[in-house]
Design a protein around this motif. Structure first.
Motif, short mmCIF file in Angstrom:
data_model
loop_
_atom_site.label_atom_id
_atom_site.label_comp_id
_atom_site.label_asym_id
_atom_site.label_seq_id
_atom_site.Cartn_x
_atom_site.Cartn_y
_atom_site.Cartn_z
N UNK A 93 -7.27 2.85 2.42
CA UNK A 93 -6.52 1.74 3.10
C UNK A 93 -7.33 0.61 3.35
N UNK A 94 -9.06 0.67 3.07
CA UNK A 94 -9.66 -0.06 3.05
C UNK A 94 -9.15 -1.31 1.89
N UNK A 95 -9.74 0.23 0.73
CA UNK A 95 -9.72 -0.15 -0.70
C UNK A 95 -8.97 -1.17 -0.62
N UNK A 96 -7.74 -0.26 -0.41
CA UNK A 96 -6.14 -0.82 -1.20
C UNK A 96 -5.83 -1.80 -0.71
N UNK A 97 -6.42 -2.23 0.55
CA UNK A 97 -6.49 -3.53 1.42
C UNK A 97 -6.69 -5.01 0.29
N UNK A 98 -8.05 -4.29 0.15
CA UNK A 98 -8.76 -5.48 -1.18
C UNK A 98 -7.50 -6.01 -2.50
N UNK A 99 -7.64 -4.46 -2.62
CA UNK A 99 -6.74 -5.34 -4.03
C UNK A 99 -5.31 -5.39 -3.33
N UNK A 100 -4.84 -5.40 -2.67
CA UNK A 100 -3.85 -5.84 -2.48
C UNK A 100 -3.62 -6.68 -2.02
N UNK A 101 -4.91 -7.62 -1.32
CA UNK A 101 -5.60 -9.06 -1.26
C UNK A 101 -5.45 -9.23 -2.94
N UNK A 102 -5.50 -9.02 -3.75
CA UNK A 102 -5.48 -9.29 -5.18
C UNK A 102 -4.47 -9.25 -5.90
N UNK A 162 2.71 -1.24 -1.58
CA UNK A 162 3.69 -0.98 -0.21
C UNK A 162 2.29 -1.87 0.03
N UNK A 163 1.01 -2.24 -0.10
CA UNK A 163 1.09 -3.33 1.32
C UNK A 163 1.12 -4.37 0.45
N UNK A 164 0.64 -4.81 -0.82
CA UNK A 164 0.41 -6.32 -1.80
C UNK A 164 2.07 -6.55 -1.14
N UNK A 165 3.54 -5.47 -1.52
CA UNK A 165 4.97 -5.87 -1.13
C UNK A 165 4.73 -6.66 0.37
N UNK A 166 4.11 -6.20 1.23
CA UNK A 166 4.09 -6.61 2.94
C UNK A 166 3.71 -8.24 2.56
N UNK A 201 1.38 -2.26 7.09
CA UNK A 201 0.47 -1.62 7.47
C UNK A 201 0.60 0.14 8.10
N UNK A 202 0.53 -0.29 9.06
CA UNK A 202 0.67 0.74 10.47
C UNK A 202 1.07 2.19 9.79
N UNK A 203 3.04 1.52 9.67
CA UNK A 203 3.71 2.69 8.58
C UNK A 203 3.58 3.45 7.59
N UNK A 204 2.61 2.74 6.96
CA UNK A 204 2.42 3.00 5.21
C UNK A 204 0.80 3.82 5.38
N UNK A 205 0.23 3.68 6.72
CA UNK A 205 -1.08 4.46 6.57
C UNK A 205 -0.64 5.91 7.45
N UNK A 206 0.10 6.12 8.00
CA UNK A 206 0.75 7.55 8.47
C UNK A 206 1.68 7.96 7.53
N UNK A 207 2.71 7.11 7.11
CA UNK A 207 3.21 7.66 6.17
C UNK A 207 1.67 8.62 4.85
N UNK A 208 1.27 7.83 4.26
CA UNK A 208 0.26 8.44 3.18
C UNK A 208 -0.22 9.30 4.26
#
Lengths: 269, 267
Positions: A93-102, A162-166, A201-208
């Motif tokens: 989630x930490x790494x994906x957040x950075x990539x999602x911002x990108x 999914x984060x970048x879409x959100x 964010x929370x929904x994606x994290x729990x699903x993953x």
């Protein structure tokens, strides 16, 4: 009425001509693919003769399940699997957040950077967690470290997508208000985007996390630690009653995690 | 100007400190530390690994494209494709009856619960574990992998079919039943038209997922490119490993495009 007497009752079709042609072509292609596969796949019929006996043997050897093995090995393996999945998810989630911002076009206004981010997402997702585990076992040696990293890296793609879409769906209103007030980029991110993205964010994290518990249970088969390792040991020793125990534990934990995530999701949404 | 002195704070802080979130983050950070020690994840090990990783990467480049290796790659990949295609086809064919049997508005309740239990069992186990069991039952090779993916497809597709059938409108079903139609006619004329579009969408997704997983079942003896990959790993042919992984990525991407096209075609 008299101007068009030759047309007669109009023919109605559910689909246009192109649609019908495309679908027919598709059916044909699917048929060809299936026939090709059936004709060229190599199945050794000799193996099939004793399949019923082998299956019966499999279940006969699994029963009775060797419960005594649970406190010795399986309990620790179960905890390791849960920690692997959870830690892997947090890292992902930490790494994906950075990539999602990108990747999010409303945050990074550069097509090149968006493209690089998108490539990272697709590449991490396409290689399965077990293949990543093979890599990390080769690099870090067998154990939970390799498993955790495999889970983390493989999850980047899914979570980041999914984060970048959100993030891209966030309403621009609050962002504009913050920008007009002279907020710093970090403040805009934390107070403008984060409240809007948080539920997703929370929904994606729990699903993953749910998916990762399943995956981390098998990573041990290639050296990633946890329940898979216990299963591998039992299978190599041909102790099917112990293998049966591990399978039972996996079954229980997967169902338990599914119930927990359903409960969390009910609370968030 | 300001004849009435304002009290020091008339307004609430715009962004008051969010204590629950702070506590949550602290707990999370503590958990990360705790789990890292449990799993024996240390910085020193990580650094040693990075050193090895660079050596590993240098052995992977350039990818091995020798003709004999490419022939191996081609064989493994076509076997994986065959496994994925047959597993999807069989899964699609079987998931319709199983999904119908699990729909509580069509099937008698005992049958529906039995089918649901079956679907849960199919879905719970990872395809790799199912593949291990099938390798024991039918021996090494493509058949074991294929059967494992059939089970995975059945678990996913039947569940979605059952959900789609339970959500559909019962009116056409009642209309067809009122004409005295047999159960099969009811299914063909009233149920399928309502769920078919979604079903094909799911099937496209399943083809996609079977393609990915067909690379996996080979790791435990289920045939296909996974077997080739595992052998290459065990022989330390890391340059060939890179070729295989790139090929898998390419095939998965093409598969995604094809299944996306399929979904649009049948929408």
């Amino acid at each position: 009425m008299t101007a068009t007497p030759t047309i007669g009752p109009r023919q109605w079709h559910r689909f246009s001509v192109t649609e019908r042609i495309m679908r027919s072509v598709f059916y044909l292609m699917a048929l060809i693919a299936i026939v090709w596969s059936l004709r060229s796949i190599e199945i050794i019929p000799e193996f099939l003769y004793d399949a019923p006996q082998q299956t019966a043997d499999l279940f006969a050897r699994m029963w009775p399940i060797d419960w005594a093995w649970y406190p010795k090995v399986v309990h620790a393996a179960l905890l390791e699997t849960l920690h692997t999945a959870t830690l892997g998810t947090i890292l992902a989630v930490v790494m994906a957040s950075l990539v999602a911002l990108l990747v999010a076009r409303n945050i990074t206004r550069s097509a090149v950077l968006n493209g690089i981010g998108r490539f990272i997402l697709v590449a991490t997702r396409s290689v399965h967690a077990m293949v990543w585990a093979l890599f990390f076992v080769a690099v870090f040696g067998p154990g939970a470290l390799a498993g955790t990293l495999a889970i983390a890296v493989h999850s980047i793609g899914f979570t980041g997508k999914f984060l970048s879409e959100a993030i891209e769906e966030a309403k621009p209103g609050p962002i504009e208000a913050l920008t007009a007030a002279g907020a710093s980029p970090l403040a805009i991110l934390l107070k403008g985007y984060w409240p809007q993205v948080k539920p997703a964010f929370l929904a994606i994290a729990t699903f993953r996390w749910d998916i990762n518990v399943r995956e981390s249970a098998v990573l041990g088969l290639v050296g990633g630690g946890g329940l898979g390792m216990a299963l591998d040991t039992a299978l190599s020793n041909l102790y099917w009653d112990q293998a049966g125990l591990v399978l039972f534990v996996i079954f229980v934990i997967v169902i338990a995690v599914e119930i927990v995530t359903a409960w969390i999701r009910g609370k968030i949404i | 100007m300001s004849d009435v002195p304002l009290p020091a704070r008339t307004r609430r802080d715009a962004f008051p400190p969010n204590w629950p979130a702070c506590i949550g983050l602290t707990v999370l950070a503590l958990y990360v530390l705790y789990a890292s020690t449990i799993l024996d994840i240390t910085w020193a090990r990580f650094m040693v690994g990075l050193d090895q990783g660079s050596r590993f990467l240098s052995r992977m480049f350039p990818p091995n494209v020798a003709p004999d290796k490419l022939a191996l790659l081609y064989n493994g990949m076509s076997e994986s494709l065959q496994i994925a295609i047959i597993a999807t086809a069989v899964g699609v064919l079987l998931s319709l009856p199983l999904g119908l049997a699990a729909a509580r508005n069509l099937a008698p309740l005992p049958l529906a619960w039995f089918s649901r239990g079956l679907i849960v069992a199919f879905r719970t186990f990872h395809p790799v574990i199912v593949a291990i069991l099938f390798v024991k039952a039918v021996g090494f090779g493509a058949l074991a992998g294929m059967l494992a993916l059939v089970v995975a497809s059945l678990g996913f597709l039947s569940k979605l079919v059952a959900e789609a059938v339970e959500e559909m409108s019962m009116k056409p079903v009642e209309a067809v039943r009122a004409t005295g139609a047999s159960f099969l006619s009811v299914v063909v004329m009233a149920v399928l038209p309502q769920v078919m579009a979604r079903f094909i969408g799911f099937s496209a997704y399943q083809l996609d997922s079977n393609l990915r997983n067909s690379a996996l079942v080979g790791l435990v003896g289920g045939g296909g490119i996974g077997a080739t990959l595992f052998t290459a790993f065990q022989r330390f042919d890391y340059d060939f490993v890179l070729t295989i992984v790139l090929a898998i990525i390419a095939v998965v991407m093409v598969g995604e495009i094809v299944s996306g096209f399929m979904r649009r075609l049948f929408q």
